[in-house]
Design a protein around this motif. Structure first.
Motif, PDB file in Angstrom:
ATOM      1  N   SER A 124      -8.119   4.466 -41.670  1.00 16.81           N
ATOM      2  CA  SER A 124      -6.672   4.236 -41.625  1.00 16.81           C
ATOM      3  C   SER A 124      -6.323   2.830 -41.178  1.00 16.81           C
ATOM      4  O   SER A 124      -5.194   2.390 -41.392  1.00 16.81           O
ATOM      5  CB  SER A 124      -5.990   5.267 -40.720  1.00 16.81           C
ATOM      6  OG  SER A 124      -6.338   5.049 -39.377  1.00 16.81           O
ATOM      7  N   TYR A 176      -4.689   3.308 -45.651  1.00 13.27           N
ATOM      8  CA  TYR A 176      -3.984   4.418 -45.012  1.00 13.27           C
ATOM      9  C   TYR A 176      -3.978   5.669 -45.882  1.00 13.27           C
ATOM     10  O   TYR A 176      -4.156   6.780 -45.380  1.00 13.27           O
ATOM     11  CB  TYR A 176      -2.561   3.976 -44.684  1.00 13.27           C
ATOM     12  CG  TYR A 176      -1.741   5.025 -44.006  1.00 13.27           C
ATOM     13  CD1 TYR A 176      -1.911   5.297 -42.671  1.00 13.27           C
ATOM     14  CD2 TYR A 176      -0.805   5.759 -44.719  1.00 13.27           C
ATOM     15  CE1 TYR A 176      -1.170   6.268 -42.050  1.00 13.27           C
ATOM     16  CE2 TYR A 176      -0.061   6.730 -44.102  1.00 13.27           C
ATOM     17  CZ  TYR A 176      -0.248   6.976 -42.768  1.00 13.27           C
ATOM     18  OH  TYR A 176       0.477   7.949 -42.159  1.00 13.27           O
ATOM     19  N   ALA A 234      -7.197   7.601 -45.658  1.00 15.21           N
ATOM     20  CA  ALA A 234      -7.329   8.265 -44.358  1.00 15.21           C
ATOM     21  C   ALA A 234      -6.461   9.515 -44.290  1.00 15.21           C
ATOM     22  O   ALA A 234      -6.874  10.528 -43.720  1.00 15.21           O
ATOM     23  CB  ALA A 234      -6.955   7.299 -43.238  1.00 15.21           C
ATOM     24  N   VAL A 235      -5.268   9.453 -44.853  1.00 17.95           N
ATOM     25  CA  VAL A 235      -4.399  10.635 -44.874  1.00 17.95           C
ATOM     26  C   VAL A 235      -5.040  11.741 -45.703  1.00 17.95           C
ATOM     27  O   VAL A 235      -5.024  12.916 -45.301  1.00 17.95           O
ATOM     28  CB  VAL A 235      -2.995  10.276 -45.410  1.00 17.95           C
ATOM     29  CG1 VAL A 235      -2.190  11.511 -45.717  1.00 17.95           C
ATOM     30  CG2 VAL A 235      -2.259   9.402 -44.414  1.00 17.95           C
ATOM     31  N   CYS A 295      -4.156   9.113 -37.794  1.00 16.30           N
ATOM     32  CA  CYS A 295      -3.728   8.227 -38.886  1.00 16.30           C
ATOM     33  C   CYS A 295      -2.593   7.302 -38.453  1.00 16.30           C
ATOM     34  O   CYS A 295      -2.552   6.136 -38.840  1.00 16.30           O
ATOM     35  CB  CYS A 295      -3.306   9.044 -40.095  1.00 16.30           C
ATOM     36  SG  CYS A 295      -4.686   9.770 -40.969  1.00 16.30           S
ATOM     37  N   GLY A 327      -2.901   3.319 -38.378  1.00 13.68           N
ATOM     38  CA  GLY A 327      -1.941   2.501 -39.123  1.00 13.68           C
ATOM     39  C   GLY A 327      -1.246   1.485 -38.235  1.00 13.68           C
ATOM     40  O   GLY A 327      -1.038   0.338 -38.623  1.00 13.68           O
ATOM     41  N   SER A 361      -2.235  -1.438 -49.620  1.00 15.14           N
ATOM     42  CA  SER A 361      -2.894  -1.088 -48.369  1.00 15.14           C
ATOM     43  C   SER A 361      -2.179  -1.858 -47.263  1.00 15.14           C
ATOM     44  O   SER A 361      -1.434  -2.802 -47.530  1.00 15.14           O
ATOM     45  CB  SER A 361      -4.381  -1.436 -48.423  1.00 15.14           C
ATOM     46  OG  SER A 361      -4.545  -2.819 -48.537  1.00 15.14           O
ATOM     47  N   VAL A 384       4.763   3.596 -41.505  1.00 13.52           N
ATOM     48  CA  VAL A 384       3.609   4.451 -41.217  1.00 13.52           C
ATOM     49  C   VAL A 384       4.063   5.743 -40.542  1.00 13.52           C
ATOM     50  O   VAL A 384       3.604   6.833 -40.877  1.00 13.52           O
ATOM     51  CB  VAL A 384       2.580   3.695 -40.341  1.00 13.52           C
ATOM     52  CG1 VAL A 384       1.577   4.636 -39.722  1.00 13.52           C
ATOM     53  CG2 VAL A 384       1.865   2.638 -41.159  1.00 13.52           C
ATOM     54  N   SER A 386       3.566   9.381 -42.224  1.00 16.98           N
ATOM     55  CA  SER A 386       2.768  10.354 -41.475  1.00 16.98           C
ATOM     56  C   SER A 386       3.571  11.611 -41.199  1.00 16.98           C
ATOM     57  O   SER A 386       3.077  12.727 -41.369  1.00 16.98           O
ATOM     58  CB  SER A 386       2.301   9.748 -40.146  1.00 16.98           C
ATOM     59  OG  SER A 386       1.378   8.732 -40.355  1.00 16.98           O
TER      60      SER A 386
END
Length: 160
Positions: free
Chosen positions: A14, A18, A21-22, A38, A42, A101, A127, A131
């Motif tokens: 992340s 990101y 990673a999510v 995450c 971030g 990214s 972010v 999230s």
């Protein structure tokens, strides 16, 4: 130990990408830990890129040498002008966690805005929004699935 390594891998991913990673955190199954890891990754990734990016930019310019800026209107410059007129920093901040990214989004943002605090704040808000949205959907899906199972079990018990 496996779980610790999994969460460490999610955190390190992340920092740079990101969206990957999510996806890893959603596959791990725990929306609360995925959200925390995450989001923290971030935050630190954008903070590191904004404040460490200047050094990276100077290193890159030294490596490439001093080039005189070209006066030609290239397709890349045309896209940059379109991006600046149709959304600018807000569009970059909104799209960078998932489509771009975080490092690329921060680098593009530094070309539009020179206030590091605004860039970091914009990236953090983006972010946090993504999230909350993605892991909130997963948490709601899990709770709805649990309610479905409970209601089916109650129906089954009443039937027999």
């Amino acid at each position: 130990m496996k779980l610790l390594l999994l969460y460490l891998g999610i955190f390190l991913t992340s920092l740079v990408k990101y969206a990957a990673a999510v996806a890893m955190a959603l596959a791990a199954g725990n929306p609360v830990w995925g959200f925390l890891i995450c989001t923290a990754g971030g935050f630190l990734g954008s903070l590191g890129m904004v404040y460490g990016g200047r050094h990276l930019q100077r290193w890159w310019q030294k490596r490439r040498g001093k080039n005189s800026p070209s006066k030609r209107f290239t397709p890349l410059k045309r896209k940059m002008v379109w991006l600046r007129t149709h959304g600018g920093f807000v569009l970059i901040a909104a799209l960078s966690p998932l489509i771009l990214s975080l490092p690329i989004g921060c680098a593009l943002s530094m070309t539009f805005i020179h206030s590091r605090k605004r860039i970091v704040l914009g990236m953090w808000i983006s972010v946090l929004f993504w999230s909350s949205l993605l892991f909130g959907i997963q948490a709601l899906g899990q709770s709805a699935q649990a309610q479905e199972i409970l209601s089916f079990r109650q129906w089954w018990d009443q039937l027999f």
